[in-house]
Design an enzyme around this catalytic site. Sequence first.
Site, PDB file in Angstrom:
ATOM      1  N   HIS A   1      28.075  34.949  53.389  1.00 35.52           N
ATOM      2  CA  HIS A   1      29.313  34.338  52.999  1.00 35.52           C
ATOM      3  C   HIS A   1      30.606  34.819  53.252  1.00 35.52           C
ATOM      4  O   HIS A   1      31.547  34.504  52.669  1.00 35.52           O
ATOM      5  CB  HIS A   1      29.199  33.939  51.287  1.00 35.52           C
ATOM      6  CG  HIS A   1      27.909  32.825  51.151  1.00 35.52           C
ATOM      7  ND1 HIS A   1      27.375  32.601  50.050  1.00 35.52           N
ATOM      8  CD2 HIS A   1      27.259  32.218  52.096  1.00 35.52           C
ATOM      9  CE1 HIS A   1      26.404  31.980  50.182  1.00 35.52           C
ATOM     10  NE2 HIS A   1      26.321  31.472  51.389  1.00 35.52           N
TER      11      HIS A   1
ATOM     12  N   CYS B   1      42.887  31.890  65.900  1.00 31.91           N
ATOM     13  CA  CYS B   1      42.337  32.553  67.280  1.00 31.91           C
ATOM     14  C   CYS B   1      40.936  33.142  66.611  1.00 31.91           C
ATOM     15  O   CYS B   1      40.393  33.555  67.554  1.00 31.91           O
ATOM     16  CB  CYS B   1      43.415  33.401  67.467  1.00 31.91           C
ATOM     17  SG  CYS B   1      43.497  35.083  66.623  1.00 31.91           S
TER      18      CYS B   1
ATOM     19  N   CYS C   1      49.020  36.473  62.098  1.00 30.55           N
ATOM     20  CA  CYS C   1      48.042  37.057  62.608  1.00 30.55           C
ATOM     21  C   CYS C   1      48.359  38.359  63.551  1.00 30.55           C
ATOM     22  O   CYS C   1      49.289  38.233  64.319  1.00 30.55           O
ATOM     23  CB  CYS C   1      46.932  36.137  63.423  1.00 30.55           C
ATOM     24  SG  CYS C   1      45.853  36.778  64.429  1.00 30.55           S
TER      25      CYS C   1
ATOM     26  N   ASN D   1      15.551  38.713  38.660  1.00 30.70           N
ATOM     27  CA  ASN D   1      16.635  37.847  38.268  1.00 30.70           C
ATOM     28  C   ASN D   1      16.673  38.211  36.769  1.00 30.70           C
ATOM     29  O   ASN D   1      15.728  38.621  36.179  1.00 30.70           O
ATOM     30  CB  ASN D   1      16.521  36.732  38.502  1.00 30.70           C
ATOM     31  CG  ASN D   1      17.738  35.653  38.978  1.00 30.70           C
ATOM     32  OD1 ASN D   1      18.722  36.350  38.598  1.00 30.70           O
ATOM     33  ND2 ASN D   1      17.714  34.599  39.294  1.00 30.70           N
TER      34      ASN D   1
END
Length: 230
Positions: A104, A115, A131, A196
């Site tokens: 991600h 670009c 940039c 988890n």
Amino acid sequence: MKIVILTGAGVSAESGMGTFQDENGLWTQVNIEDVATPEAFARNPAKVHALYNARRSNCLKAEPNAAHFALAELQNSRHDVTLVTQNIDNLHERGGGTDVIHMHGELMKALCASCGAVWPAPEAMDKDDPCPSCGKPQTRPDIVWFGEIPYHMDRIERALSECDLFVAIGTSGAVYPAAGFVQMADAFGADTLELNLAPSDVQSAFAAHRYGPATEVVPQWVADMLGDPD
């Protein structure tokens, strides 16, 4: 043994990085459509940058926890470990992890929407930042937003097709394609394990489960994998 590990927000939660499901967390205070889609960035880049600047500042203050360190130890063991994360923080790397696949994107990187250049992000980004490659003010966080294609899917799918064990850690199982990795690994004959805090949305697809805080269950599992009686 070839192992593919998928980590989600639950791995970094104990380091102070919020999850989508936190009752009073960041994502309960904003609409996803306003800050985490390409359309949101086109409408209001300043708002999107403000959110990710805050997240970047939070990330810089956070420290890797016992789960990050344990997974790095497993990577450095005799096992062949492919570490894939849904997280955009750099806590795996700061905990000693190597060659982490950020499906991600990465909070600490900037991307030119014009670009495609990528470079290390400053702590605070602005919509008018040029940039460094093409000079256009099209700088955005190098994050895969909703509606965009996750990075490195060919590499991930190849690893899933070849692994002996797939382990999902700290992920809700609510976001695809990552939520479908367990079925893919299972179809190729791999064993599957969920670590988890609580059962995920796809817990029934896993052959085995261990539940508890990541800083407890992950080091315990790694110790078992390394043959450490402690």
